[in-house]
Design a protein around this motif. Structure first.
Motif, short mmCIF file in Angstrom:
data_model
loop_
_atom_site.label_atom_id
_atom_site.label_comp_id
_atom_site.label_asym_id
_atom_site.label_seq_id
_atom_site.Cartn_x
_atom_site.Cartn_y
_atom_site.Cartn_z
N VAL A 76 -6.57 -12.18 10.52
CA VAL A 76 -5.71 -11.07 10.92
C VAL A 76 -5.15 -10.35 9.70
N ALA A 77 -4.76 -11.10 8.66
CA ALA A 77 -4.20 -10.47 7.46
C ALA A 77 -5.25 -9.62 6.75
N LEU A 78 -6.44 -10.18 6.55
CA LEU A 78 -7.49 -9.42 5.86
C LEU A 78 -7.99 -8.26 6.72
N GLY A 79 -8.06 -8.46 8.03
CA GLY A 79 -8.43 -7.37 8.91
C GLY A 79 -7.41 -6.24 8.88
N SER A 80 -6.12 -6.61 8.82
CA SER A 80 -5.08 -5.59 8.71
C SER A 80 -5.20 -4.83 7.40
N TRP A 81 -5.55 -5.54 6.33
CA TRP A 81 -5.77 -4.89 5.04
C TRP A 81 -6.89 -3.86 5.15
N THR A 82 -7.98 -4.23 5.81
CA THR A 82 -9.10 -3.30 5.99
C THR A 82 -8.67 -2.05 6.75
N ILE A 83 -7.95 -2.24 7.84
CA ILE A 83 -7.52 -1.10 8.65
C ILE A 83 -6.54 -0.21 7.89
N VAL A 84 -5.61 -0.82 7.14
CA VAL A 84 -4.65 -0.05 6.36
C VAL A 84 -5.37 0.82 5.34
N LEU A 85 -6.34 0.26 4.63
CA LEU A 85 -7.08 1.04 3.64
C LEU A 85 -7.88 2.17 4.29
N ILE A 86 -8.47 1.90 5.45
CA ILE A 86 -9.25 2.93 6.13
C ILE A 86 -8.37 4.10 6.54
N PHE A 87 -7.23 3.81 7.14
CA PHE A 87 -6.36 4.89 7.59
C PHE A 87 -5.72 5.64 6.43
N ILE A 88 -5.40 4.95 5.35
CA ILE A 88 -4.86 5.65 4.19
C ILE A 88 -5.93 6.56 3.57
N ARG A 89 -7.17 6.07 3.53
CA ARG A 89 -8.25 6.85 2.92
C ARG A 89 -8.55 8.12 3.71
N TYR A 90 -8.55 8.03 5.04
CA TYR A 90 -8.97 9.16 5.88
C TYR A 90 -7.82 9.90 6.53
N ARG A 91 -6.65 9.32 6.61
CA ARG A 91 -5.52 9.96 7.28
C ARG A 91 -4.31 10.15 6.36
N GLY A 92 -4.38 9.56 5.19
CA GLY A 92 -3.24 9.66 4.30
C GLY A 92 -2.14 8.70 4.68
N LEU A 93 -1.07 8.73 3.91
CA LEU A 93 0.04 7.81 4.16
C LEU A 93 1.22 8.51 4.80
N ALA B 15 0.82 -1.21 0.00
CA ALA B 15 0.00 0.00 0.00
C ALA B 15 0.85 1.26 0.00
N MET B 16 2.04 1.20 0.58
CA MET B 16 2.92 2.37 0.63
C MET B 16 3.50 2.72 -0.73
N THR B 17 3.51 1.76 -1.64
CA THR B 17 4.15 2.00 -2.94
C THR B 17 3.18 1.87 -4.11
N SER B 18 1.90 1.68 -3.83
CA SER B 18 0.92 1.46 -4.90
C SER B 18 -0.19 2.49 -4.81
N SER B 19 -0.95 2.59 -5.87
CA SER B 19 -2.07 3.51 -5.90
C SER B 19 -3.16 3.05 -4.94
N TRP C 163 -6.03 1.50 -6.78
CA TRP C 163 -5.75 0.13 -7.20
C TRP C 163 -5.96 -0.84 -6.03
N MET C 164 -5.47 -0.45 -4.84
CA MET C 164 -5.67 -1.28 -3.66
C MET C 164 -7.15 -1.43 -3.33
N GLU C 165 -7.90 -0.34 -3.44
CA GLU C 165 -9.33 -0.38 -3.18
C GLU C 165 -10.05 -1.28 -4.18
N SER C 166 -9.65 -1.20 -5.46
CA SER C 166 -10.31 -2.01 -6.49
C SER C 166 -10.08 -3.50 -6.26
N ILE C 167 -8.86 -3.87 -5.87
CA ILE C 167 -8.58 -5.28 -5.56
C ILE C 167 -9.36 -5.72 -4.34
N TYR C 168 -9.41 -4.85 -3.33
CA TYR C 168 -10.16 -5.15 -2.11
C TYR C 168 -11.63 -5.42 -2.42
N GLN C 169 -12.22 -4.61 -3.30
CA GLN C 169 -13.63 -4.79 -3.65
C GLN C 169 -13.82 -5.97 -4.59
#
Length: 220
Positions: free
Chosen positions: A202-219, A136-140, A143-149
């Motif tokens: 845990v892995a998928l939950g971490s993915w969810t949290i990472v996307l949430i914080f990037i979306r609302y708090r930035g990287l 997530a730190m090096t990708s769009s 793109w991460m959201e589209s794969i997640y969905q």
């Protein structure tokens, strides 16, 4: 008052020098052997987590799920970042992707063989979440959201929790799969399955949290 503190420190230091160290209590090896025999896995820690103290593990999984729901709820009223910055320099991208690959391989290894060697589902999930965070730190972010969905990650995360709870309840009421041969990959009854389910959760939950914080708090 300062001299009192100094005197107490000197007295404690002299105590450490004069009094002998207390001998550490040696763990009764019969307890470890009993855990290994009952669970059918060489990793006694996994045997305790997924058999002897399975109630604790169930609630740990539930608490992690509640934490993810809480992050979604608390940040849902915030405005998403308009511009999200990622790493752009090539050395950082290569190192992050290399680290993500190593973390993902380690996570898979811990999930599959966690009942045989040190490690387990939680450690495997953390390794998987680390790999996702590095990507997530090096990708769009789009793109991460589209794969997640596209892969319905949120649904699979909930399914892993439900399957884990069902298997855990069956184990608690006395239903167990054959243990197999001790020390082999296919052994330990339901313990390897619970290990893998926790890793997925845990892995998928971490993915969810990472996307949430990037979306609302930035990287950055």
């Amino acid at each position: 008052m300062k001299w009192l503190y100094i005197a107490a420190g000197i007295a404690l230091f002299i105590k450490f020098l004069i009094m002998p160290n207390a001998s550490a209590a040696v763990l009764d090896q019969s307890i470890v052997a009993a855990v290994v025999q009952d669970s059918g896995v060489p990793n006694a820690v996994s045997g305790i987590i997924f058999r002897n103290r399975l109630y604790d593990t169930i609630f740990e999984v539930i608490v992690f799920t509640i934490a993810i729901m809480g992050a979604q709820f608390l940040l849902s009223n915030d405005r998403p970042f308009c511009t999200i910055y990622q790493f752009t320099d090539q050395p950082s991208i290569v190192l992050a992707q290399l680290g993500a690959t190593i973390a993902a391989i380690v996570g898979i290894e811990l999930a599959i063989r966690g009942h045989l060697s040190p490690g387990g589902g939680f450690a495997a999930g953390v390794a998987g979440g680390t790999a996702i965070g590095l990507v997530a730190m090096t990708s769009s972010s789009h793109w991460m959201e589209s794969i997640y969905q596209r892969w319905h990650t949120a649904t699979w995360e909930k399914v892993s929790v439900l399957v884990f709870i069902v298997l855990a309840v069956l184990t608690l009421i006395g239903f167990e799969l054959p243990h197999g041969e001790l020390g082999t990959l296919v052994s330990g009854g339901v313990v390897p399955l619970l290990n893998i389910l926790v890793a997925i959760k845990v892995a998928l939950g971490s993915w969810t949290i990472v996307l949430i914080f990037i979306r609302y708090r930035g990287l950055l």
